[in-house]
Design a protein around this motif. Structure first.
Motif, PDB file in Angstrom:
ATOM      1  N   SER A   8       0.863  -1.195   0.000  1.00 59.19           N
ATOM      2  CA  SER A   8       0.000   0.000   0.000  1.00 59.19           C
ATOM      3  C   SER A   8       0.893   1.236   0.000  1.00 59.19           C
ATOM      4  CB  SER A   8      -0.900   0.008   1.226  1.00 59.19           C
ATOM      5  OG  SER A   8      -0.177   0.369   2.385  1.00 59.19           O
ATOM      6  N   LEU A  11      -2.009   5.012   1.921  1.00 55.64           N
ATOM      7  CA  LEU A  11      -3.371   4.493   2.173  1.00 55.64           C
ATOM      8  C   LEU A  11      -4.103   5.330   3.236  1.00 55.64           C
ATOM      9  CD1 LEU A  11      -5.175   2.070   1.289  1.00 55.64           C
ATOM     10  CD2 LEU A  11      -4.343   0.863   3.307  1.00 55.64           C
ATOM     11  N   LYS A  13      -7.969   6.159   5.137  1.00 54.51           N
ATOM     12  CA  LYS A  13      -9.352   5.705   5.370  1.00 54.51           C
ATOM     13  C   LYS A  13      -9.996   6.647   6.386  1.00 54.51           C
ATOM     14  CE  LYS A  13     -12.977   3.085   5.261  1.00 54.51           C
ATOM     15  NZ  LYS A  13     -13.803   2.940   4.067  1.00 54.51           N
ATOM     16  N   THR A  51      -6.751  -1.308   8.662  1.00 56.99           N
ATOM     17  CA  THR A  51      -5.660  -1.572   7.718  1.00 56.99           C
ATOM     18  C   THR A  51      -5.886  -2.905   7.018  1.00 56.99           C
ATOM     19  OG1 THR A  51      -4.124  -0.380   9.147  1.00 56.99           O
ATOM     20  CG2 THR A  51      -3.157  -1.888   7.533  1.00 56.99           C
ATOM     21  N   SER A  54      -8.791  -2.723   4.593  1.00 57.00           N
ATOM     22  CA  SER A  54      -8.480  -1.904   3.423  1.00 57.00           C
ATOM     23  C   SER A  54      -7.518  -2.637   2.500  1.00 57.00           C
ATOM     24  CB  SER A  54      -7.862  -0.566   3.850  1.00 57.00           C
ATOM     25  OG  SER A  54      -8.797   0.154   4.611  1.00 57.00           O
ATOM     26  N   ALA A  61     -10.689   1.762   0.616  1.00 57.71           N
ATOM     27  CA  ALA A  61      -9.931   2.886   1.175  1.00 57.71           C
ATOM     28  C   ALA A  61     -10.435   4.185   0.571  1.00 57.71           C
ATOM     29  CB  ALA A  61      -8.445   2.700   0.870  1.00 57.71           C
ATOM     30  N   VAL A  66      -3.640   0.317  -3.097  1.00 58.54           N
ATOM     31  CA  VAL A  66      -3.300  -1.019  -2.593  1.00 58.54           C
ATOM     32  C   VAL A  66      -3.013  -1.855  -3.827  1.00 58.54           C
ATOM     33  CG1 VAL A  66      -4.080  -3.057  -1.314  1.00 58.54           C
ATOM     34  CG2 VAL A  66      -4.802  -0.786  -0.575  1.00 58.54           C
ATOM     35  N   VAL A  74      -8.062  -0.584  -4.688  1.00 59.31           N
ATOM     36  CA  VAL A  74      -8.966   0.524  -4.334  1.00 59.31           C
ATOM     37  C   VAL A  74      -9.885   0.876  -5.505  1.00 59.31           C
ATOM     38  CG1 VAL A  74      -9.043   2.950  -3.586  1.00 59.31           C
ATOM     39  CG2 VAL A  74      -7.294   1.413  -2.678  1.00 59.31           C
TER      40      VAL A  74
END
Lengths: 253, 779
Positions: A8, A11, A13, A51, A54, A61, A66, A74
């Motif tokens: 990732s 990343l 979120k 994490t 995601s 995310a 990713v 994603v």
């Protein structure tokens, strides 16, 4: 040199809350290697489960990438994500989450039937093998409600690996189990890893983390440290526990 | 109580879907019965008012004016049981009139204009006020003739002496007594001048040809409480007035004819409502059961906080009662336009303009009754709350809603189908209720389809028919049957002859139409008992039974001229003919009364191309008859078409309501299943299933339930529909309902409902798309 199986970059979120936003992950960069038993640890609310979800595509995310096999998870469609879930990834939940009106055998075979590379009978055979390996073949026709937590979680593990996933995700798989069942489940996962299964597990249990070959520590949605460990051996368990606890304490766990 | 109401308010706010569904179903039920009940009440009210305005007595006796002797007048005027009698003149035109020069296959009656005459406006939605008097040469038609003739049309007919009368249609009026479509009389209104002129040219009973005959309608008001049936006997004993009359219906019989179709409608809607209420009770029981399963923790918390199980049950009762009451109120409000439309529809049959008032008190009481019945079932459905342990509930321990059953279908490929079947078989109790609901709906829809497609308007206007009509020229009798049929068979081997012999005879002191048939002796099928077989047996209508006080097994005396015979009553039958006052004998039975003149005679051909040959053969072989191709009576044909059209509309309305009802149920069930299975759906997504597969599984599941319900409904329909419809339609004189059995009629309702349910379930399951696997995460 290990191959990166999943990575990732940046990343993020966030969740909407009371008209505002809560940022759980704020630019997480992480690489997961093939064949590793990777464990993510962190304090409660640090974003470790977020994490995991995601990275696995179970949750989308809100920013960053990713990458799996060169593709950004994603940006995948629902259909692509579904294909990823029953083909490339396996998932174990803390609360097992078996379908309550399917037998253990059926819970394992349903994702198997979604895999077009196997026939139904091949899936059934593979499910039988896994149930034998997980020690639950004698209760294959039982409904989840008729089984213990350990039996249910072993079934969930079998379900997660029925399609021989490239990467197995586990979210606190021992969180709802007693000590004996915890050991049994961890032994199974260690065994799977020894046979080449890549695993990414979230836990807050230092004892469970000792089974890892690599531990990542997350705080406030960012990775702040990692610890590489030699392959797990039963006789080294005490020594590993001491080493892991010391590292965790140093990270403020 | 305050704390319970707080819980109720919170539930109504958060669980709107289920309550809206229940309210909607209740609303449909209330609209269904409010329209029908109000229509019936409005008609009863209008008929009462109209009869009062027309000064209609308790007994109406029509007889040829030539027969109205002073003795009869004296007997009527001096009878102690008669408070008042009015004599009205009516002219019967025994000649097919020409309308705009074209002969029309109807018979007309002419009455004199009075101030009581109610004339319709152009669109027949109200009566004209002001001066509606007719000028010479003008005529008002009864409402039921509106499709046959129009304003400005010219009706002509001739008297015996060749005088031609020409009348121009000025408009339509409401005939309060003979106006209904179920009454064969076509009574028109003319000016007093025309009436006097035509009366002057009327024939007499002594004339050989009778184009116009003057009749007198004697409207008799009995003294309080005296039975018109008793009065008929008494008057007949005194002056044979009933023996001489053309007919003598009581007010009750006249009213029954007007209300015939609304009465049938009320019966059908009653059955419909019972079935719908049953469905609502089942869906509420399912909904409550699901709620208790899903909320067992919350309910356990309530128990732990001191709520008794009765208080928690009361919470459910109040919630669902509020939903039902809200639906009832909305239904009553929406009934106003619905009722107006229904009343207009039924006006075409009753030909009586009614108000569009809602019977608010009666309908509110009915709604209340339904709510009370539902409350009892709601209370029973919440019984399992008493088994709820607060400790177990709070600990998250609940009885699993699924159970391991031998019925369980293995989960195999194709997954949507096998998972759908598994959901049903692992929760049989819940889905059994759903299957029962669909079975009830399908049963009713099949019954309605069968009713609409099989309702035989010929059966209402019951009478003989065939390809060739034979007119009796004077001496044709039942005994001629074989010789005539032999001539027919020489031309068409498969043809046959049907003869009817009928005459008014004195049955137990009353003048009653007695009919006998050479072949179609079972034209009127018995509602109870059996048809007469031997020459000493008789079948009577309920009206005759009521007025004579005789029942099946009793002996009854028939007098005709100098013959008196005893007959045993073998059964009852129903008919709209003769105002329901009729009796049937065997052909030998009527011969025993020394009467066998033919009133109707038809030939039914096996090869219609031979019609002319048969007609020529009959006309050249027999002097006492005249054969011609049978023509259907124009007005009857129109009436049948109108009734068929109305039945189609009623069928479509009930169909639409039922499909809407079924759709609401599916949406409610889908919603309930969705809530119960939310976690499972998340798991399926987590293991790689896409939303469309899960939605298909949902839709397939309800399709399977609907198909199973359809099968049950179809089986029930095969067993019950025919007797049920026969029982409902006895009132209309249809005693043996011939139910349609074609595949389309029987399968179309199931196909429509199943397709509708599949679509509704698929659409209602759109929320599956919104389920995120994240919901499975335990942080």
């Amino acid at each position: 040199m290990k191959n990166i199986i999943l990575s990732s970059r940046g990343l993020c979120k966030s969740f909407a809350h009371n008209g505002g936003q809560i940022h759980i992950l704020t630019g997480l960069d992480v690489d997961i290697y093939e064949g590793d038993f990777t464990v993510i640890m962190g304090a409660s609310g640090s974003g470790k489960s977020t994490t995991l979800y995601s990275l696995s595509g179970m949750d989308r995310a809100t920013g960053g990438q990713v990458l799996y096999k060169g593709k950004d998870i994603v940006k995948m469609s629902e259909k692509e994500l579904a294909s990823l879930r029953h083909g490339d990834f396996g998932f174990i939940f803390q609360q097992m989450h078996l379908v309550s009106n399917l037998t253990l055998f059926e819970n394992i075979t349903v994702p198997g039937y979604l895999n077009k590379s196997r026939t139904a009978s091949e899936t059934d055979k593979r499910a039988d093998e896994l149930m034998e390996k997980m020690g639950i073949s004698h209760i294959k026709t039982h409904l989840p409600g008729q089984c213990s937590g350990g039996e249910q979680q072993r079934c969930a593990i079998a379900r997660a690996v029925i399609n021989d996933p490239a990467l197995l995700f586990a979210d606190e798989p021992t969180g709802a189990l007693n000590k004996r069942n915890t050991t049994e489940v961890l032994d199974l996962m260690t065994e799977l890893n020894r046979s080449g299964q890549s695993i990414l597990m979230v836990t807050h249990d230092a004892r469970a983390a000792c089974r890892a070959s690599r531990i990542l520590y997350i705080e406030d949605g960012k990775m702040i440290g990692s610890l590489d460990l030699p392959p797990y051996e039963k006789q080294d368990e005490k020594r590993r526990e001491v080493q892991v606890n010391a590292w965790l304490t140093a990270n403020g766990f | 109580m305050k704390s319970i109401m707080k819980l109720v308010t919170a539930d109504l706010r958060t669980k709107k879907g289920a309550f809206i569904g229940i309210a909607f179903l209740m609303m449909l039920i209330v609209i269904s019965f409010t329209g029908t009940v109000s229509n019936n009440d409005d008609l009863i009210k209008a008929v009462d008012e109209n009869f009062a305005q027309a000064d209609c007595g308790d007994l109406l006796i029509r007889l040829y004016s030539d027969m109205l002797s002073d003795d009869i007048r004296d007997a009527v005027n001096n009878d102690p049981h008669i408070s008042r009698a009015r004599y009205d003149s009516t002219l019967m035109i025994y000649q097919r009139p020409h309308v705009n020069g074209e002969e029309m296959e109807i018979l007309l009656e002419l009455s004199e204009y009075t101030d009581n005459c109610k004339v319709f406006n152009d669109d027949c939605t109200a009566f004209l006020t002001g001066d509606t008097a007719l000028q010479k040469g003008e005529i008002y038609l009864p409402y039921k003739l509106r499709t046959l003739m129009h304003t400005g049309d010219v009706i002509t007919f001739t008297a015996n002496d060749g005088t031609e009368f020409s009348l121009t249609v000025k408009g339509l009026y409401q005939d309060p007594i003979f106006g209904a479509l179920t009454v064969s009389s076509n009574r028109c209104i003319i000016s007093p001048e025309d009436h006097a002129d035509i009366t002057e040219k009327a024939s007499h009973l002594t004339d050989r040809a009778r184009n116009i005959l003057a009749c007198t309608d004697i409207n008799i008001h009995t003294t309080d409480g005296h039975s018109p049936y008793e009065l008929k006997k008494e008057l007949n004993d005194k002056c044979s007035i009933i023996d001489m009359s053309l007919y003598s219906p009581s007010r009750e019989e006249l009213e029954d004819n007007i209300k015939l179709f609304t009465n049938v409608g009320v019966r059908i809607v009653f059955v419909y409502i019972v079935l719908l209420v049953t469905v609502v009770i089942i869906i509420m029981a399912n909904s409550i059961s699901s709620n208790i399963e899903m909320e067992h923790t919350d309910l356990g918390i309530l128990r732990s906080q001191g709520f008794t199980q009765m208080q928690i049950r009361l919470k459910f009762v109040i919630e669902y009662t509020i939903a039902l009451a809200a639906g009832a109120v909305i239904g009553l409000i929406l009934s106003y336009p619905a009722c107006g439309a229904l009343i207009r529809l039924f006006m075409r049959l009753s030909c009586t303009l009614t108000s569009t008032d809602i019977s608010i008190g009666k309908c509110a009481a009915l709604s209340l009754l339904i709510i009370l019945i539902c409350v009892i079932f709601i209370f029973a459905a919440t019984a399992k709350i008493s088994k709820l342990s607060p400790v177990r509930a709070i600990s998250g321990i609940s009885e699993d809603m699924y159970f391991n059953s031998r019925l369980n279908i293995p989960v195999r490929k194709p997954l949507p189908l096998s998972i759908a079947l598994r959901q049903i078989t692992s929760d049989v109790k819940n889905y059994a209720g759903s299957i029962l609901m669909f079975a009830i709906l399908i049963f009713f829809l099949i019954s309605i389809s069968v009713f609409v497609s099989s309702f035989d308007t010929d059966a209402v206007y019951k009478g003989m028919n065939g390809d060739i009509k034979i007119t009796n020229l004077g001496s044709l009798t039942l005994s001629d049957h074989d010789s005539i049929e032999n001539v027919i068979k020489q031309k068409d081997e498969g043809a046959f002859l049907s003869m009817e012999s009928s005459h008014r005879m004195n049955i137990d002191g009353q003048q009653i139409m007695v009919r006998a048939y050479s072949r179609d002796k079972d034209l009127f099928k018995p509602t109870y008992g059996r048809a007469p077989v031997y020459d000493n047996e008789i079948m009577i209508t309920n009206s005759v039974s009521r007025s004579t006080g005789k029942e099946i097994g009793d002996s009854i005396q028939i007098k005709y001229i100098s013959t008196t015979e005893e007959f045993v009553i073998t059964g009852y039958f129903s008919t709209v003919n003769e105002y329901g006052v009729m009796a049937c004998l065997t052909a030998d039975g009527i011969k025993k009364m020394h009467y066998e003149d033919i009133s109707e005679c038809y030939v039914t051909l096996s090869d219609r191309s031979k019609a002319n040959e048969v007609i020529n053969a009959l006309n050249s072989s027999f002097d006492m008859l005249s054969a011609e191709r049978a023509k259907e009576n124009e007005s009857t044909k129109k009436y049948k078409k109108l009734i068929d059209g109305l039945l189609d509309i009623i069928g479509y309305v009930i169909y639409s309501m039922s499909v809407l009802f079924a759709s609401v149920i599916v949406v409610m069930m889908t919603r309930s299943a969705f809530l119960r299975e939310r976690t499972d759906l998340g798991i399926y997504k987590a293991v790689g299933m896409v939303s469309s597969t899960l939605r298909t599984q949902f839709a397939v599941r309800f399709l399977v339930v609907a198909v199973m319900g359809s099968l049950m409904g179809s089986i029930a329909s095969a067993a019950v529909t025919k007797p049920m419809l026969t029982s409902m339609l006895k009132i209309a004189g249809i005693t043996e309902f011939e139910a349609a059995s074609d595949i389309l009629t029987l399968t179309m309702p199931s196909a429509i409902v199943c397709a509708g349910i599949f679509a509704a379930a698929y659409l209602a399951s759109h929320k599956i798309k919104k389920i995120e696997v994240r919901e499975l995460i335990t942080e």
